[in-house]
Design a protein around this motif. Sequence first.
Motif, mmCIF file in Angstrom:
data_model
loop_
_atom_site.group_PDB
_atom_site.id
_atom_site.type_symbol
_atom_site.label_atom_id
_atom_site.label_comp_id
_atom_site.label_asym_id
_atom_site.label_seq_id
_atom_site.Cartn_x
_atom_site.Cartn_y
_atom_site.Cartn_z
ATOM 1 N N ASP A 138 -36.490 -15.580 -9.804
ATOM 2 C CA ASP A 138 -35.191 -14.919 -9.873
ATOM 3 C C ASP A 138 -34.818 -14.701 -11.342
ATOM 4 O O ASP A 138 -34.389 -15.620 -12.037
ATOM 5 C CB ASP A 138 -34.144 -15.793 -9.169
ATOM 6 N N GLU A 139 -34.981 -13.486 -11.792
ATOM 7 C CA GLU A 139 -34.743 -13.157 -13.201
ATOM 8 C C GLU A 139 -33.289 -13.375 -13.592
ATOM 9 O O GLU A 139 -32.987 -13.823 -14.711
ATOM 10 C CB GLU A 139 -35.151 -11.700 -13.446
ATOM 11 N N ASN A 140 -32.367 -13.071 -12.670
ATOM 12 C CA ASN A 140 -30.940 -13.250 -12.986
ATOM 13 C C ASN A 140 -30.587 -14.723 -13.153
ATOM 14 O O ASN A 140 -29.716 -15.068 -13.957
ATOM 15 C CB ASN A 140 -30.071 -12.615 -11.900
ATOM 16 N N ALA A 141 -31.255 -15.588 -12.410
ATOM 17 C CA ALA A 141 -31.026 -17.031 -12.562
ATOM 18 C C ALA A 141 -31.523 -17.511 -13.923
ATOM 19 O O ALA A 141 -30.872 -18.331 -14.585
ATOM 20 C CB ALA A 141 -31.728 -17.793 -11.438
ATOM 21 N N ILE A 142 -32.669 -17.001 -14.358
ATOM 22 C CA ILE A 142 -33.198 -17.354 -15.680
ATOM 23 C C ILE A 142 -32.224 -16.893 -16.768
ATOM 24 O O ILE A 142 -31.902 -17.639 -17.703
ATOM 25 C CB ILE A 142 -34.589 -16.733 -15.914
ATOM 26 N N LYS A 143 -31.749 -15.664 -16.650
ATOM 27 C CA LYS A 143 -30.796 -15.123 -17.632
ATOM 28 C C LYS A 143 -29.531 -15.978 -17.678
ATOM 29 O O LYS A 143 -28.976 -16.225 -18.759
ATOM 30 C CB LYS A 143 -30.445 -13.677 -17.285
ATOM 31 N N TYR A 144 -29.065 -16.403 -16.510
ATOM 32 C CA TYR A 144 -27.853 -17.232 -16.436
ATOM 33 C C TYR A 144 -28.040 -18.533 -17.204
ATOM 34 O O TYR A 144 -27.183 -18.949 -17.988
ATOM 35 C CB TYR A 144 -27.527 -17.528 -14.967
ATOM 36 N N MET A 145 -29.175 -19.200 -16.990
ATOM 37 C CA MET A 145 -29.423 -20.478 -17.655
ATOM 38 C C MET A 145 -29.568 -20.303 -19.166
ATOM 39 O O MET A 145 -29.044 -21.100 -19.944
ATOM 40 C CB MET A 145 -30.678 -21.138 -17.059
ATOM 41 N N ILE A 146 -30.255 -19.250 -19.578
ATOM 42 C CA ILE A 146 -30.433 -19.004 -21.012
ATOM 43 C C ILE A 146 -29.093 -18.690 -21.670
ATOM 44 O O ILE A 146 -28.789 -19.180 -22.768
ATOM 45 C CB ILE A 146 -31.434 -17.857 -21.237
ATOM 46 N N PHE A 147 -28.257 -17.898 -20.996
ATOM 47 C CA PHE A 147 -26.953 -17.522 -21.546
ATOM 48 C C PHE A 147 -26.040 -18.746 -21.678
ATOM 49 O O PHE A 147 -25.330 -18.905 -22.672
ATOM 50 C CB PHE A 147 -26.287 -16.469 -20.651
ATOM 51 N N ASN A 148 -26.056 -19.612 -20.663
ATOM 52 C CA ASN A 148 -25.162 -20.766 -20.661
ATOM 53 C C ASN A 148 -25.697 -21.966 -21.439
ATOM 54 O O ASN A 148 -24.934 -22.866 -21.793
ATOM 55 C CB ASN A 148 -24.849 -21.173 -19.224
ATOM 56 N N HIS A 149 -27.007 -21.981 -21.687
ATOM 57 C CA HIS A 149 -27.622 -23.095 -22.430
ATOM 58 C C HIS A 149 -28.634 -22.512 -23.419
ATOM 59 O O HIS A 149 -29.846 -22.756 -23.299
ATOM 60 C CB HIS A 149 -28.305 -24.067 -21.462
#
Length: 360
Positions: A128-139
């Motif tokens: 899930d690319e959007n999940a990866i983006k979410y984690m990178i953005f928040n951490h």
Amino acid sequence: MGSYKEDDVIFLLKDISNRVEERGNKERELAIQTGVHYSEMLPIEYKPSEEYIKLFYESLEKFKEDIAIYTGVVSERIIKNRGKDIVLASLARAGTPIGILIKRYIKFKYNIDVPHYSISIIRGKGIDENAIKYMIFNHPNKDIQFIDGWTGKGAINNQLREATYLLNKKMGINLDSDLAVIADPGYLVNTYGTRKDFLIPSACLNSTVSGLVSRTVLRDDLIGDNDFHGAKFYKELLDEDLSNYYIDNITQCFDDTQEEVKRELEILEQCNTEATFLGLEDVKNIKEEFNIENINYIKPGIGETTRVLLRRIPWKILIKKDTKNIEHILQLAKEKEVEVIEYDLKSYECCGIIKSVRKK
């Protein structure tokens, strides 16, 4: 989403609870074998018999200290290899309870509250690319450590390696595809608690030991470009939920098993922990001997064999001579009238073979 505490895990999944109709195993198996991707459907959740539920409780009591020890081992190895400034990303759904245990162990041992998310990865479709983006953005400055429960023949591990390679190239990031698991009987990963093929009790049940969350779904009519992959939340099973009971029982063993964790780590220091893919020899032999047309029909290891019996149409179950602690598999095979055969397995204790249901 889910029945876990938010302190334990956040599911990066879209709730599609009322939008997917579950299919029976026979209907679903035929669809999969005639070209429909497994991620486009959900199976009807298996309703365990009283005898089977009793086996779950017995196996949890029997193996909770082992799970605690190997959770400690894999957690210590994650900290050693990746440091303490990490984000845990467990692969929904078998990885989720293991990710929670690792998060709790790190909190117990180091008093660090590492972020933990559960995300979707789908064989043949990717992560899930959007999940990866979410984690990178928040951490933004933290390393992501991927987590699963156990290894089978390595399909998801291969998918993870491919997905991280493509994302690194596309986004200019540096994701590490290292997958941490409790049990690695196939010798497929470098970060593990043990290479014994033993029963992880969370493999025995479906959603009721995984936060009441379904398998993940990826379908164009349900999941938009900016959505996380989807899943159903089985609120109707709240009275039967054992997810937190399972986690709490194992967590309570952390303190008493510290010496064993230390001992196991010392043993591992003397071992070659590199992936040698030894288990694939078993898979190759089974494919040839039983004339299996599709390697995806072969599901080696206790965890994968359990899954075959719970949500696929099993053809045969192969078990190693004199193997122990597979009572739940024998019970399921008996309930579903599946042939059990003794077989010379090297790496695994058992193997499930899916039945071909396509018309020739």
